[in-house]
Design an enzyme around this catalytic site. Sequence first.
Site, PDB file in Angstrom:
ATOM      1  N   HIS A 447      62.552 101.632  57.848  1.00 24.98           N
ATOM      2  CA  HIS A 447      63.263 102.228  58.968  1.00 24.98           C
ATOM      3  C   HIS A 447      63.909 101.157  59.848  1.00 24.98           C
ATOM      4  O   HIS A 447      65.003 101.343  60.378  1.00 24.98           O
ATOM      5  CB  HIS A 447      62.299 103.087  59.788  1.00 24.98           C
ATOM      6  CG  HIS A 447      61.850 104.307  59.042  1.00 24.98           C
ATOM      7  ND1 HIS A 447      60.730 105.005  59.384  1.00 24.98           N
ATOM      8  CD2 HIS A 447      62.376 104.941  57.980  1.00 24.98           C
ATOM      9  CE1 HIS A 447      60.586 106.031  58.558  1.00 24.98           C
ATOM     10  NE2 HIS A 447      61.581 106.005  57.696  1.00 24.98           N
ATOM     11  N   ARG A 554      78.230 118.396  66.870  1.00 23.19           N
ATOM     12  CA  ARG A 554      76.845 118.845  66.705  1.00 23.19           C
ATOM     13  C   ARG A 554      76.395 119.478  68.021  1.00 23.19           C
ATOM     14  O   ARG A 554      75.891 118.808  68.913  1.00 23.19           O
ATOM     15  CB  ARG A 554      75.959 117.662  66.333  1.00 23.19           C
ATOM     16  CG  ARG A 554      76.402 116.931  65.065  1.00 23.19           C
ATOM     17  CD  ARG A 554      75.452 115.773  64.767  1.00 23.19           C
ATOM     18  NE  ARG A 554      75.841 115.032  63.574  1.00 23.19           N
ATOM     19  CZ  ARG A 554      76.534 113.904  63.581  1.00 23.19           C
ATOM     20  NH1 ARG A 554      76.944 113.378  64.745  1.00 23.19           N
ATOM     21  NH2 ARG A 554      76.836 113.283  62.467  1.00 23.19           N
ATOM     22  N   ARG A 590      80.304 123.104  65.372  1.00 27.13           N
ATOM     23  CA  ARG A 590      79.277 123.680  64.501  1.00 27.13           C
ATOM     24  C   ARG A 590      78.281 124.421  65.378  1.00 27.13           C
ATOM     25  O   ARG A 590      77.731 123.844  66.324  1.00 27.13           O
ATOM     26  CB  ARG A 590      78.552 122.583  63.712  1.00 27.13           C
ATOM     27  CG  ARG A 590      77.496 123.144  62.753  1.00 27.13           C
ATOM     28  CD  ARG A 590      76.799 122.038  61.973  1.00 27.13           C
ATOM     29  NE  ARG A 590      75.950 121.219  62.816  1.00 27.13           N
ATOM     30  CZ  ARG A 590      75.347 120.101  62.407  1.00 27.13           C
ATOM     31  NH1 ARG A 590      75.530 119.669  61.175  1.00 27.13           N
ATOM     32  NH2 ARG A 590      74.569 119.406  63.225  1.00 27.13           N
ATOM     33  N   GLU A 683      76.352 123.075  52.175  1.00 29.55           N
ATOM     34  CA  GLU A 683      75.237 122.125  52.214  1.00 29.55           C
ATOM     35  C   GLU A 683      74.167 122.407  51.181  1.00 29.55           C
ATOM     36  O   GLU A 683      73.249 121.600  51.003  1.00 29.55           O
ATOM     37  CB  GLU A 683      74.580 122.140  53.599  1.00 29.55           C
ATOM     38  CG  GLU A 683      75.523 121.792  54.737  1.00 29.55           C
ATOM     39  CD  GLU A 683      74.899 122.026  56.089  1.00 29.55           C
ATOM     40  OE1 GLU A 683      74.323 121.071  56.648  1.00 29.55           O
ATOM     41  OE2 GLU A 683      74.974 123.169  56.592  1.00 29.55           O
ATOM     42  N   ASN A 706      75.064 114.975  53.180  1.00 34.30           N
ATOM     43  CA  ASN A 706      73.689 114.517  53.345  1.00 34.30           C
ATOM     44  C   ASN A 706      72.708 115.589  52.888  1.00 34.30           C
ATOM     45  O   ASN A 706      71.812 115.349  52.069  1.00 34.30           O
ATOM     46  CB  ASN A 706      73.420 114.142  54.807  1.00 34.30           C
ATOM     47  CG  ASN A 706      74.286 112.979  55.258  1.00 34.30           C
ATOM     48  OD1 ASN A 706      74.845 112.263  54.455  1.00 34.30           O
ATOM     49  ND2 ASN A 706      74.402 112.806  56.563  1.00 34.30           N
ATOM     50  N   ASP A 707      72.849 116.809  53.409  1.00 30.07           N
ATOM     51  CA  ASP A 707      71.970 117.891  52.981  1.00 30.07           C
ATOM     52  C   ASP A 707      72.277 118.333  51.558  1.00 30.07           C
ATOM     53  O   ASP A 707      71.367 118.678  50.797  1.00 30.07           O
ATOM     54  CB  ASP A 707      72.090 119.084  53.940  1.00 30.07           C
ATOM     55  CG  ASP A 707      71.093 118.986  55.096  1.00 30.07           C
ATOM     56  OD1 ASP A 707      70.001 118.441  54.886  1.00 30.07           O
ATOM     57  OD2 ASP A 707      71.425 119.440  56.205  1.00 30.07           O
ATOM     58  N   ARG A 717      65.656 112.923  51.660  1.00 28.69           N
ATOM     59  CA  ARG A 717      66.344 111.664  51.934  1.00 28.69           C
ATOM     60  C   ARG A 717      65.544 110.758  52.865  1.00 28.69           C
ATOM     61  O   ARG A 717      65.954 109.625  53.122  1.00 28.69           O
ATOM     62  CB  ARG A 717      67.735 111.917  52.508  1.00 28.69           C
ATOM     63  CG  ARG A 717      67.791 112.625  53.845  1.00 28.69           C
ATOM     64  CD  ARG A 717      69.250 112.762  54.301  1.00 28.69           C
ATOM     65  NE  ARG A 717      69.387 113.295  55.632  1.00 28.69           N
ATOM     66  CZ  ARG A 717      69.557 114.574  55.924  1.00 28.69           C
ATOM     67  NH1 ARG A 717      69.606 115.455  54.946  1.00 28.69           N
ATOM     68  NH2 ARG A 717      69.681 114.984  57.170  1.00 28.69           N
ATOM     69  N   CYS A 754      81.939 116.050  56.056  1.00 27.64           N
ATOM     70  CA  CYS A 754      81.422 115.451  57.288  1.00 27.64           C
ATOM     71  C   CYS A 754      80.104 114.729  57.057  1.00 27.64           C
ATOM     72  O   CYS A 754      79.377 114.437  57.994  1.00 27.64           O
ATOM     73  CB  CYS A 754      81.262 116.515  58.379  1.00 27.64           C
ATOM     74  SG  CYS A 754      80.159 117.870  57.949  1.00 27.64           S
TER      75      CYS A 754
END
Length: 820
Positions: A447, A554, A590, A683, A706-707, A717, A754
């Site tokens: 991380h 977002r 969104r 997604e 990503n999703d 992920r 996106c």
Amino acid sequence: MMTLDLDNIKIGSTAANKADAIREAANLLIQTHHIKPGYMNSMMEREKVANTFLGNGIAIPHGLPKDRDDILRTGIAVVQIPKGVEWNAGEIVHLVVGIAARSDEHIEVLSNLTTLLGDESLIQRLSVTSDPNDIIASLTQSAGTKPATPQLADFAMAIEVVIQGKLGLHARPAATFVEVAKQFAADVHVRYGEKVANGKSLNSLLQLGVKGGTAIRVMAQGDDAEVALAALKEAVAQGLGEEEEKPAEVVEHGWTPQYVGETIPGVPASPGLAIGQVRYFKHRKIVVETTAKDPQAEEERLNEAIAAAQVELEQLYEEVKERSGAGKASIFRAHAEFLADPDLASETLAYIRKGHSAGWAWQETIQMQVAALQSVDDPLLSARATDLKDVGTRVLQHLAGIVDDQPFVPDIPVILLAEDLTPSDTAKLNPEFILGFCTASGGPTSHTAIIARSLGIPAIVGTGPALLHQAEGTMAILDGNSGNLYLEPGDADIESARQAQRALENLRNEEFRTRFEPAITTDGHRLEVVANISHTAEAERAVNAGGEGVGLLRSEFLFLDREDAPSEAEQFTAYLDMVTALNGLPLIVRTLDIGGDKNAPYLNMPPEDNSFLGVRGIRLCLARPKLFKPQLRAIFRASQHGPVKIMFPMISTYEDLTAAREIAEQVRAEIGAPAVEIGIMIEVPSAVMMAEELAREVDFFSIGTNDLTQYTLAMDRLHPVLAKQADGLHPAVLRMIDKTVQAAKAAGKWVGVCGGIAGDPRGAVILAGLGVTEFSVSIPSIAAIKAKLRQISLTDAQAVAQKALSCRTAAEVRNLLLPM
């Protein structure tokens, strides 16, 4: 066959350092006509990227594969150093075995040497013997003359696999095999010819001497034997972390040093060059009372401290997400999971009820859990220990009587050295004063490394303890591309490194200078580059960065870090401010996407075994119309002041979409607002498979890669093992995108992306070739992505995209040559 005679052995030598020892071994190989003089430099270079310390006083320096043409004939040379020489911190070498091998011949030497590793008394004798024939006999004995060792048993449950790669099962792939095997309770044995090795022992595996392209029999016995074999079969099929050797590529900055005092090799974590003095990171000090009189009050203090830590983590999540997107910020979502651990809570409460303070009880519980994780010989669990320690400290600050927590701010820009940095430590670093950092522990997927990349701070991890013995103020050059920290560089190297820095800066400046120019391909196709944003103020920043609008707002930022839901008026004000800042550029809002890794305590959402597959996104909005309708009213009201579009998240079924549209139309009619464009996030695989039907009901698609990657590959992920495999450029994901684009085109609708790969220059080129026309990226990426798209023709991008669709792995996609 490797040969060894008296001319290749030097007895009773001394060496001031590792480099001296390597030079002695290389000179023996040069004198006996095994290598060209240039191969000595290759042996030195190998030390920068790999550790050739084998164990028990033996090192095996050898050159890089790309320099094999400098090997005249196969052979080895042995330098005996009775007093020893430090190879790396804590690693003392008495026998330096220089190897010259053009192919897999060195596997035989490894097999003999690893047999010696198990006989400490023999190694001690060879380290001081005055008779070189003792060394010759030990290293060249045939299999029939080696000391007998107990034969491990064969197990009934087994699989046959073929080891890939030209070099066979040498140290790196063998270590990967062991790492996978250790994840299971079952015993794992490996048979190669007449030998059987312990699959959980690197030393044992190396003694097999497995050559590339040959088969081994992997056997397992225990409750999870079948699962273990399946995992090992997959690991071998994936190459055990070994990549086919490719021609050396010049790193982006193209810089390498000529004369430095010392090189400390590590693992590249974040690219870039940093030049400056080194300084050690100083951790905070926290003092807590040992006892307390009122257990109930202490329990309340504990609950309040945990709640405060949760709020801080949410804020930190938002801050990092602003800079780098939700993917990297989700590190702090994972930290929040620790705070909900029932074992931590119960153990802490047990101490409190025995009369201890909440601070002491929490500190004791965390320390015990961290120690337990660190005691396990598993790097993944060690990384989890760092995260747990970070979370524990965060809570402890709210329980402490005394906290020395001044932010680490040096008086001049420096290169930071540390045993380790927690993600929270890293997120607080100021790039203006922290030129780069280097840690003794950690890995490139930790991380801390992820946060470093998001901040644009060059970083190296995993150097080992040698890092911690440097004098503060020493001049250094940190190369985050190669993973090397160069200490005491010469003036010429400092100047050449600064020139490389300036070249990179000039490239970034040119991209920034042209940021307002449209992204038009060389053959005249216009592509839009817009921004992902999470706060009102970012709308103006997006425009100033060259963004042509906002492709993803977002909106959950309005709902998090508070005790109740935002009112319609509050939401309207925020949306209106963004519409005003965009000054006619489009804003795609969104609707609320809470659930999964995002939660709001005031919603009182019941716990779910897998929140990513539970009530999140549009499912939550449909289940909570009192939450959904005020947001829609605020959006429609704002749309009367500028171009606003609505996007529904996590649509997985046709029914989800029709239900959301019905509510939206009902709200629009109540307000009397004009219709707006309505799109959906793609997604999940079900949305891809239903794309033809969904496309008829919407105005656009925006693919959240990503999703989509996570759900398509069934890989979390954030998973410590699987995360690096969850690559948005995997052919399976690209084929999902291709299918989505084709369905949209058939319905006359446009498609944006996106997710993370839209902000990756390679990903952007491939997406353009697949037919994506809008790229919604983080604000810092806008200029670079526009510049990249202006450099290509759509025809060339389409050719690359078709090749990508035909690839079998993400690695193959990433190795494709991009059009220039």
